[in-house]
Write an enzyme that holds these catalytic residues in place. Structure first.
Site, mmCIF file in Angstrom:
data_model
loop_
_atom_site.group_PDB
_atom_site.id
_atom_site.type_symbol
_atom_site.label_atom_id
_atom_site.label_comp_id
_atom_site.label_asym_id
_atom_site.label_seq_id
_atom_site.Cartn_x
_atom_site.Cartn_y
_atom_site.Cartn_z
ATOM 1 N N THR A 14 0.809 -1.209 0.000
ATOM 2 C CA THR A 14 0.000 0.000 0.000
ATOM 3 C C THR A 14 0.851 1.271 0.000
ATOM 4 O O THR A 14 2.037 1.242 0.310
ATOM 5 C CB THR A 14 -0.951 0.029 1.216
ATOM 6 O OG1 THR A 14 -0.185 0.051 2.418
ATOM 7 C CG2 THR A 14 -1.869 -1.180 1.209
ATOM 8 N N ASP A 15 0.202 2.378 -0.329
ATOM 9 C CA ASP A 15 0.874 3.675 -0.316
ATOM 10 C C ASP A 15 0.454 4.455 0.922
ATOM 11 O O ASP A 15 -0.244 3.931 1.798
ATOM 12 C CB ASP A 15 0.588 4.450 -1.604
ATOM 13 C CG ASP A 15 -0.889 4.756 -1.813
ATOM 14 O OD1 ASP A 15 -1.684 4.631 -0.859
ATOM 15 O OD2 ASP A 15 -1.246 5.133 -2.949
ATOM 16 N N LEU A 16 0.826 5.704 0.987
ATOM 17 C CA LEU A 16 0.533 6.545 2.138
ATOM 18 C C LEU A 16 -0.969 6.690 2.387
ATOM 19 O O LEU A 16 -1.413 6.846 3.515
ATOM 20 C CB LEU A 16 1.176 7.923 1.944
ATOM 21 C CG LEU A 16 1.180 8.866 3.133
ATOM 22 C CD1 LEU A 16 1.904 8.234 4.326
ATOM 23 C CD2 LEU A 16 1.844 10.177 2.763
#
Length: 134
Positions: A14-16
């Site tokens: 996942t990203d931020l």
């Protein structure tokens, strides 16, 4: 024939914002293609070692429909579309509970050790002929 594997989304995927980073969908479909080839009875390491070639992605056309999130269970599908000469066309999808999140048309090419295209391996063609009408 639709081949499917299940992948869980880990934090590292996942990203931020907490959603699957866009490039990781390409990793998911790569894993699914490798498992599809394995299920067809093709050992890619042996294929390479015996001069049967390696598969390289030539083209990907991708559409993102909805985000996947941490801890989702995803079904990653692979469908044969067509082949000719050194090329193999596949359709792949990433779904969560039956909802399409991502889809891609993938063109693979079989390459010799020289990096030049070579015909698809006879073993692959034989395996394909068992599951589809060529």
């Amino acid at each position: 024939m639709t081949h499917s594997i299940t992948i869980r989304v880990y934090y590292e995927d996942t990203d931020l914002a907490g959603i699957v980073y866009y490039a990781n969908y390409l990793k998911f479909i790569e894993r699914a293609r490798s498992e599809w080839v394995r299920e067809l009875g093709i050992d890619q390491a042996q294929l390479k070692a015996t001069g049967g070639g390696v598969f390289a992605v030539r083209r990907v056309v991708a559409d993102y429909h909805a985000p996947a999130r941490f801890d989702d269970l995803l079904d990653v599908t692979t469908d044969y579309v067509s082949h000719s000469g050194a090329r193999l066309e596949l359709r792949q999808g990433v779904l969560r509970a039956g909802k399409l999140l991502f889809e891609a048309q993938v063109t693979l090419v079989c390459l010799a050790d020289t990096g030049r295209p070579q015909p698809l391996p006879a073993r692959l063609l034989a395996s394909l002929s068992e599951i589809i009408t060529i």
